[in-house]
Design a protein around this motif. Structure first.
Motif, PDB file in Angstrom:
ATOM      1  N   ASN A 131       8.235   1.727 -14.620  1.00 17.74           N
ATOM      2  CA  ASN A 131       7.575   2.458 -13.642  1.00 17.74           C
ATOM      3  C   ASN A 131       7.053   1.481 -12.603  1.00 17.74           C
ATOM      4  N   TYR A 132       7.639   1.526 -11.120  1.00 13.13           N
ATOM      5  CA  TYR A 132       7.422   0.923 -10.139  1.00 13.13           C
ATOM      6  C   TYR A 132       6.172   1.226  -9.327  1.00 13.13           C
ATOM      7  N   PHE A 133       5.063   0.509  -9.497  1.00 13.04           N
ATOM      8  CA  PHE A 133       3.961   0.901  -8.644  1.00 13.04           C
ATOM      9  C   PHE A 133       3.181  -0.256  -8.730  1.00 13.04           C
ATOM     10  N   PHE A 134       2.051  -0.152  -7.631  1.00 11.45           N
ATOM     11  CA  PHE A 134       0.949  -1.201  -7.734  1.00 11.45           C
ATOM     12  C   PHE A 134      -0.307  -0.638  -7.651  1.00 11.45           C
ATOM     13  N   LYS A 135      -1.432  -1.126  -8.339  1.00  8.79           N
ATOM     14  CA  LYS A 135      -2.740  -0.680  -8.493  1.00  8.79           C
ATOM     15  C   LYS A 135      -3.364  -1.843  -7.483  1.00  8.79           C
ATOM     16  N   MET A 136      -3.985  -1.320  -6.155  1.00 12.42           N
ATOM     17  CA  MET A 136      -4.584  -2.229  -5.503  1.00 12.42           C
ATOM     18  C   MET A 136      -6.116  -1.686  -5.369  1.00 12.42           C
ATOM     19  N   ASN A 137      -6.755  -2.912  -5.563  1.00 10.29           N
ATOM     20  CA  ASN A 137      -8.216  -2.814  -5.613  1.00 10.29           C
ATOM     21  C   ASN A 137      -8.894  -2.887  -4.125  1.00 10.29           C
ATOM     22  N   PRO A 138     -10.044  -2.432  -4.151  1.00  4.71           N
ATOM     23  CA  PRO A 138     -10.911  -2.371  -2.613  1.00  4.71           C
ATOM     24  C   PRO A 138     -10.724  -3.735  -2.257  1.00  4.71           C
ATOM     25  N   PRO A 139     -10.760  -3.724  -0.877  1.00  5.58           N
ATOM     26  CA  PRO A 139     -11.182  -5.349  -0.140  1.00  5.58           C
ATOM     27  C   PRO A 139     -12.411  -5.924  -0.697  1.00  5.58           C
ATOM     28  N   ALA A 140     -12.272  -7.076  -0.801  1.00 13.25           N
ATOM     29  CA  ALA A 140     -13.376  -7.826  -1.052  1.00 13.25           C
ATOM     30  C   ALA A 140     -14.270  -7.925  -0.024  1.00 13.25           C
ATOM     31  N   GLN A 141     -15.550  -8.080  -0.214  1.00 16.82           N
ATOM     32  CA  GLN A 141     -16.495  -8.253   0.825  1.00 16.82           C
ATOM     33  C   GLN A 141     -16.517 -10.028   0.968  1.00 16.82           C
ATOM     34  N   ARG A 199       0.875  -1.314   0.131  1.00 14.58           N
ATOM     35  CA  ARG A 199      -0.080  -0.209   0.119  1.00 14.58           C
ATOM     36  C   ARG A 199       0.792   1.110   0.002  1.00 14.58           C
ATOM     37  N   ARG A 200       2.169   1.262   0.786  1.00 11.56           N
ATOM     38  CA  ARG A 200       2.949   2.375   0.677  1.00 11.56           C
ATOM     39  C   ARG A 200       3.465   2.649  -0.644  1.00 11.56           C
ATOM     40  N   PHE A 201       3.684   1.508  -1.497  1.00  9.96           N
ATOM     41  CA  PHE A 201       4.340   1.670  -2.568  1.00  9.96           C
ATOM     42  C   PHE A 201       3.474   2.000  -3.530  1.00  9.96           C
ATOM     43  N   SER A 202       2.256   1.711  -3.401  1.00 11.08           N
ATOM     44  CA  SER A 202       0.875   1.883  -4.506  1.00 11.08           C
ATOM     45  C   SER A 202       0.803   3.380  -4.587  1.00 11.08           C
ATOM     46  N   ASP A 203       1.088   4.195  -3.444  1.00 15.98           N
ATOM     47  CA  ASP A 203       0.788   5.662  -3.426  1.00 15.98           C
ATOM     48  C   ASP A 203       2.074   6.298  -4.283  1.00 15.98           C
ATOM     49  N   SER A 204       3.032   5.693  -4.478  1.00 18.26           N
ATOM     50  CA  SER A 204       4.155   6.642  -5.392  1.00 18.26           C
ATOM     51  C   SER A 204       4.612   5.884  -6.565  1.00 18.26           C
ATOM     52  N   LYS A 205       5.124   6.699  -7.489  1.00 17.74           N
ATOM     53  CA  LYS A 205       5.498   6.143  -8.500  1.00 17.74           C
ATOM     54  C   LYS A 205       6.998   6.269  -8.665  1.00 17.74           C
ATOM     55  N   SER A 206       8.192   5.045  -9.005  1.00 18.03           N
ATOM     56  CA  SER A 206       9.393   5.071  -9.244  1.00 18.03           C
ATOM     57  C   SER A 206       9.904   4.257 -10.295  1.00 18.03           C
ATOM     58  N   GLU A 207      10.996   4.500 -10.754  1.00 24.22           N
ATOM     59  CA  GLU A 207      11.609   3.614 -11.633  1.00 24.22           C
ATOM     60  C   GLU A 207      12.587   2.509 -11.231  1.00 24.22           C
ATOM     61  N   ILE A 208      12.508   1.509 -11.865  1.00 25.27           N
ATOM     62  CA  ILE A 208      13.415   0.571 -11.258  1.00 25.27           C
ATOM     63  C   ILE A 208      13.733  -0.408 -12.626  1.00 25.27           C
ATOM     64  N   TYR A 209      15.025  -0.938 -12.679  1.00 26.34           N
ATOM     65  CA  TYR A 209      15.645  -1.569 -13.528  1.00 26.34           C
ATOM     66  C   TYR A 209      14.974  -3.168 -13.220  1.00 26.34           C
TER      67      TYR A 209
END
Length: 181
Positions: free
Chosen positions: A37-47, A20-30
């Motif tokens: 672009n290094y980031f994650f898109k997290m979906n809202p929790p499942a019910q 979650r901390r990484f999903s809020d920011s974008k950075s570049e990695i090899y």
């Protein structure tokens, strides 16, 4: 200060919080020969009703670790668009789309290499196993681990979807897709 204060044990909750901390920011990695672009898109929790839908549609009892993950994040896409941990909806879609290729107690819970690699969760009465296979053209499924979703999620996320299972592929773990116990 003891060792646990410095290195608290990894849990599903702490892993998702780190992502979650990484999903809020974008950075570049090899990554695998390219700068991405290094980031994650997290979906809202499942019910809980969504999780129950997987269990009823696919006629399985999901492991507690997997249910915990889904209650924190209902799927996770990697910024490189090559990998994802599937949402409830995707798990069900894959279950029906690949029903003739995988045994009924196997669910696609993650994909890599643009969905050409499937990570399968095989659920049995005595536990579960994780496998990797090529979605098309491969007759075999390769064992990743027994009863350790947390370890898989940690490796898959921390390597940013790198196919670590290829490095440790043990020919003796290969089983034919339709004959998995």
């Amino acid at each position: 200060m003891n060792e646990e204060d410095l290195f608290p044990p990894l849990t599903i909750e702490s892993l998702v919080e780190m992502v979650r901390r990484f999903s809020d920011s974008k950075s570049e990695i090899y990554h695998m020969g390219a700068v991405v672009n290094y980031f994650f898109k997290m979906n809202p929790p499942a019910q809980s009703s969504d999780i129950a839908l997987i269990e009823s549609e696919c006629e399985v009892n999901l492991p507690c670790e997997y249910k915990s993950f889904l209650t924190l994040v209902n799927g996770l896409q990697f910024g490189n668009a090559e990998c994802e941990i599937c949402s409830v909806e995707s798990v069900i879609d894959y279950y029906y789309a690949f029903g003739d290729f995988y045994p009924p107690n196997m669910l696609v819970i993650a994909t890599a290499a643009g969905a050409s690699i499937h990570i399968l969760l095989q659920i049995n009465e005595d536990g579960y196993k994780l496998y990797a296979t090529s979605a098309i053209g491969d007759d075999y499924i390769w064992l990743l681990s027994d009863d350790n979703l947390l370890s898989f999620f940690d490796k898959f996320i921390s390597t940013y979807g790198f196919p670590f299972w290829k490095m440790y592929k043990d020919e003796s773990t290969a089983v034919i897709k339709l004959n998995v116990d």
